[in-house]
Write a protein that holds these residues in place. Structure first.
Motif, short mmCIF file in Angstrom:
data_model
loop_
_atom_site.label_atom_id
_atom_site.label_comp_id
_atom_site.label_asym_id
_atom_site.label_seq_id
_atom_site.Cartn_x
_atom_site.Cartn_y
_atom_site.Cartn_z
N CYS A 189 14.29 9.48 -2.64
CA CYS A 189 13.39 8.39 -2.32
C CYS A 189 11.99 8.96 -2.21
O CYS A 189 11.71 9.75 -1.30
CB CYS A 189 13.81 7.70 -1.02
N ALA A 190 11.13 8.57 -3.13
CA ALA A 190 9.77 9.08 -3.17
C ALA A 190 8.79 8.01 -2.71
O ALA A 190 8.80 6.89 -3.23
CB ALA A 190 9.42 9.54 -4.58
N ALA A 191 7.97 8.36 -1.76
CA ALA A 191 6.95 7.45 -1.25
C ALA A 191 5.62 7.74 -1.93
O ALA A 191 5.26 8.90 -2.17
CB ALA A 191 6.80 7.59 0.26
N TRP A 233 10.55 0.03 3.13
CA TRP A 233 11.90 0.10 2.61
C TRP A 233 11.92 0.28 1.10
O TRP A 233 11.08 -0.27 0.39
CB TRP A 233 12.67 -1.18 2.95
N GLY A 234 12.88 1.06 0.64
CA GLY A 234 13.11 1.19 -0.78
C GLY A 234 13.82 -0.03 -1.33
O GLY A 234 14.26 -0.91 -0.57
N GLN A 235 13.95 -0.08 -2.64
CA GLN A 235 14.54 -1.25 -3.29
C GLN A 235 16.06 -1.28 -3.21
O GLN A 235 16.66 -2.32 -3.48
CB GLN A 235 14.10 -1.31 -4.76
N GLY A 236 16.65 -0.17 -2.85
CA GLY A 236 18.10 -0.07 -2.78
C GLY A 236 18.68 0.50 -4.06
O GLY A 236 18.21 0.19 -5.16
N THR A 237 19.69 1.33 -3.92
CA THR A 237 20.39 1.88 -5.07
C THR A 237 21.89 1.80 -4.82
O THR A 237 22.37 2.12 -3.73
CB THR A 237 19.94 3.33 -5.36
N GLN A 238 22.62 1.37 -5.82
CA GLN A 238 24.06 1.17 -5.69
C GLN A 238 24.81 2.48 -5.81
O GLN A 238 24.60 3.25 -6.75
CB GLN A 238 24.57 0.19 -6.76
N LYS A 291 1.99 5.95 7.89
CA LYS A 291 0.65 5.51 8.25
C LYS A 291 -0.21 5.62 7.01
O LYS A 291 -0.24 6.66 6.35
CB LYS A 291 0.08 6.37 9.38
N THR A 292 -0.89 4.55 6.66
CA THR A 292 -1.73 4.56 5.47
C THR A 292 -3.01 5.35 5.72
O THR A 292 -3.39 5.60 6.86
CB THR A 292 -2.08 3.14 5.02
N ARG A 293 -3.64 5.71 4.61
CA ARG A 293 -4.86 6.52 4.69
C ARG A 293 -5.93 5.86 5.53
O ARG A 293 -6.65 6.53 6.29
CB ARG A 293 -5.38 6.80 3.28
N TRP A 294 -6.05 4.57 5.40
CA TRP A 294 -7.13 3.86 6.08
C TRP A 294 -6.63 3.00 7.24
O TRP A 294 -7.42 2.26 7.84
CB TRP A 294 -7.89 2.99 5.08
N GLY A 295 -5.36 3.10 7.56
CA GLY A 295 -4.81 2.36 8.68
C GLY A 295 -4.74 3.21 9.93
O GLY A 295 -5.03 4.40 9.90
N GLN A 315 0.81 -1.20 0.00
CA GLN A 315 0.00 0.00 0.00
C GLN A 315 0.85 1.26 0.00
O GLN A 315 0.38 2.33 -0.41
CB GLN A 315 -0.93 -0.01 1.20
N VAL A 316 2.10 1.15 0.45
CA VAL A 316 3.07 2.23 0.40
C VAL A 316 4.28 1.72 -0.36
O VAL A 316 4.83 0.68 -0.01
CB VAL A 316 3.48 2.72 1.79
N GLN A 317 4.68 2.45 -1.37
CA GLN A 317 5.84 2.08 -2.17
C GLN A 317 6.89 3.16 -2.10
O GLN A 317 6.57 4.36 -2.13
CB GLN A 317 5.44 1.84 -3.63
N LEU A 318 8.15 2.75 -2.03
CA LEU A 318 9.28 3.67 -2.02
C LEU A 318 10.13 3.40 -3.24
O LEU A 318 10.55 2.26 -3.46
CB LEU A 318 10.12 3.50 -0.75
#
Length: 121
Positions: A22-24, A111-116, A100-104, A1-4
């Motif tokens: 890093c954009a959420a 966590w983000g996917q990682g960047t080298q 915190k999610t909108r409905w949570g 529900q939240v992506q980074l």
């Protein structure tokens, strides 16, 4: 529900600079603390920098004076400006947010996917 989604990593020479972003996105109600971690091969993941919802920052001793963490709350984005990079900064960098999610009803870590980031001549 939240992506980074992270961006900005790459290969730079010692003494160079990079800025990580890093954009959420998703059903976000609010974001508390945000931070950057890194993990080098064969080593444990370590906290690099963190920033609170109020803008208070903390840095690992190894990056103080060289790295700056900042956030843009309107964009749900955290940045890490890295200057005077050293070979020992080479690692995969991960962003982390407490959101915190909108409905949570509670904050959870994402966590983000990682960047080298590679610092080498």
């Amino acid at each position: 529900q939240v992506q980074l989604v992270e961006s900005g990593g790459g290969l730079v020479q010692p003494g160079g600079s990079l800025r990580l972003s890093c954009a959420a996105s998703g059903s976000i109600f609010s974001i508390n603390a945000m931070g950057w971690y890194r993990q080098a091969p064969g080593k444990q993941r370590e906290l690099v920098a963190a920033i609170s919802s109020g803008g208070t920052t903390n840095y690992a001793d190894s990056v103080k004076g060289r790295f700056t963490i900042s956030r843009d709350n309107a964009k749900n984005t955290v940045y890490l400006q890295m200057n005077s990079l050293k070979p020992e900064d080479t690692a995969v960098y991960y962003c982390n947010v407490a959101a915190k999610t909108r409905w949570g009803g509670r904050f959870s870590d994402y966590w983000g996917q990682g960047t080298q980031v590679t610092v080498s001549s």
